[in-house]
Design a protein around this motif. Structure first.
Motif, short mmCIF file in Angstrom:
data_model
loop_
_atom_site.label_atom_id
_atom_site.label_comp_id
_atom_site.label_asym_id
_atom_site.label_seq_id
_atom_site.Cartn_x
_atom_site.Cartn_y
_atom_site.Cartn_z
N ARG A 169 0.84 -1.19 0.00
CA ARG A 169 0.00 0.00 0.00
C ARG A 169 0.88 1.24 0.00
O ARG A 169 1.84 1.32 0.76
N LYS A 170 0.52 2.20 -0.86
CA LYS A 170 1.28 3.44 -0.99
C LYS A 170 0.33 4.63 -0.90
O LYS A 170 -0.84 4.55 -1.27
N LYS A 171 0.87 5.77 -0.45
CA LYS A 171 0.10 7.00 -0.30
C LYS A 171 0.32 7.92 -1.49
O LYS A 171 1.41 7.94 -2.07
N SER A 172 -0.72 8.69 -1.82
CA SER A 172 -0.61 9.68 -2.88
C SER A 172 -1.53 10.86 -2.58
O SER A 172 -2.62 10.69 -2.05
N SER A 173 -1.07 12.05 -2.92
CA SER A 173 -1.90 13.24 -2.89
C SER A 173 -2.24 13.56 -4.33
O SER A 173 -1.34 13.74 -5.15
N ALA A 174 -3.53 13.62 -4.65
CA ALA A 174 -3.95 13.79 -6.04
C ALA A 174 -4.91 14.98 -6.17
O ALA A 174 -5.89 15.06 -5.42
N GLN A 175 -4.63 15.86 -7.11
CA GLN A 175 -5.49 17.02 -7.38
C GLN A 175 -6.60 16.60 -8.35
O GLN A 175 -6.60 16.96 -9.52
N ILE A 176 -7.56 15.86 -7.82
CA ILE A 176 -8.60 15.25 -8.65
C ILE A 176 -10.00 15.61 -8.17
O ILE A 176 -10.96 14.90 -8.47
N THR A 177 -10.12 16.73 -7.44
CA THR A 177 -11.39 17.08 -6.80
C THR A 177 -12.46 17.57 -7.76
O THR A 177 -13.62 17.64 -7.38
N ASP A 178 -12.11 17.90 -9.00
CA ASP A 178 -13.13 18.36 -9.95
C ASP A 178 -14.09 17.26 -10.36
O ASP A 178 -15.26 17.53 -10.65
N HIS A 179 -13.61 16.02 -10.39
CA HIS A 179 -14.44 14.91 -10.88
C HIS A 179 -14.69 13.81 -9.86
O HIS A 179 -15.48 12.90 -10.13
N ALA B 31 -0.62 4.30 -11.66
CA ALA B 31 0.33 5.20 -11.00
C ALA B 31 1.77 4.82 -11.32
O ALA B 31 2.08 3.66 -11.57
N VAL B 32 2.64 5.83 -11.27
CA VAL B 32 4.08 5.61 -11.31
C VAL B 32 4.50 5.29 -9.88
O VAL B 32 4.25 6.08 -8.97
N VAL B 33 5.13 4.13 -9.70
CA VAL B 33 5.46 3.70 -8.34
C VAL B 33 6.95 3.79 -8.02
O VAL B 33 7.34 3.47 -6.90
N ASN B 34 7.78 4.25 -8.97
CA ASN B 34 9.21 4.31 -8.67
C ASN B 34 9.79 5.72 -8.70
O ASN B 34 11.00 5.89 -8.85
N LEU C 211 2.78 8.56 -7.92
CA LEU C 211 2.11 9.57 -8.74
C LEU C 211 0.95 8.91 -9.49
O LEU C 211 1.17 8.11 -10.41
N VAL C 212 -0.27 9.22 -9.07
CA VAL C 212 -1.46 8.72 -9.74
C VAL C 212 -1.61 9.50 -11.05
O VAL C 212 -1.47 10.72 -11.07
N LEU C 213 -1.87 8.79 -12.15
CA LEU C 213 -1.88 9.41 -13.47
C LEU C 213 -3.28 9.79 -13.93
O LEU C 213 -4.25 9.09 -13.65
N GLY C 214 -3.34 10.90 -14.65
CA GLY C 214 -4.60 11.37 -15.20
C GLY C 214 -4.36 12.29 -16.38
O GLY C 214 -3.22 12.59 -16.74
N LEU C 215 -5.44 12.74 -16.96
CA LEU C 215 -5.41 13.67 -18.10
C LEU C 215 -6.30 14.85 -17.77
O LEU C 215 -7.32 14.71 -17.10
N HIS C 216 -5.93 16.04 -18.30
CA HIS C 216 -6.77 17.21 -18.10
C HIS C 216 -7.93 17.21 -19.10
O HIS C 216 -7.74 16.95 -20.28
N ASP C 217 -9.12 17.53 -18.59
CA ASP C 217 -10.26 17.70 -19.48
C ASP C 217 -10.24 19.12 -20.04
O ASP C 217 -9.31 19.89 -19.78
#
Length: 112
Positions: free
Chosen positions: A45-55, A68-71, A85-91
């Protein structure tokens, strides 16, 4: 962006994991959600802070698989240590949409 070799690409360890905990992170400079993601036995288990509050809300993320990138080295985000780093794309409005498999796969599976 410069061209990279396939060997360079293989250095980036991109895995799938399941969100097992999620909570608002109001102390962050930009709105974010703190995640605990289970990447299976090998990574854990790993922790991440993600700026994903819009969706996304924390409650809606529990049980969802993410990519996510784990290394990358851990990064201090305020008082929270982000380990992946959890991965996403900008809308079109700048909100982040998570990259996720469309069919469930085993946690820890490496992107190929």
């Amino acid at each position: 962006m410069p061209d990279i070799s396939f060997d360079d690409f293989l250095k980036v360890d991109i895995r799938v994991g399941t969100v097992v905990e999620a909570a608002p992170y109001p102390e962050a400079r930009k709105p974010a959600i703190k995640l605990i993601v289970d990447f299976g036995e090998e990574i854990g288990r790993k922790k991440s802070s993600a700026q994903i509050t819009d969706h996304y809300t924390p409650e809606a993320l529990i049980g969802k698989q993410v990519i996510a990138v784990v290394n990358f080295p851990p990064r201090q985000i305020g008082k929270f240590m982000s380990e992946v780093l959890v991965l996403g794309l900008h809308d079109s409005d700048g909100g982040v949409v998570l990259l996720r498999p469309d069919t469930p796969v085993q946690n820890g599976e490496r992107m190929s």
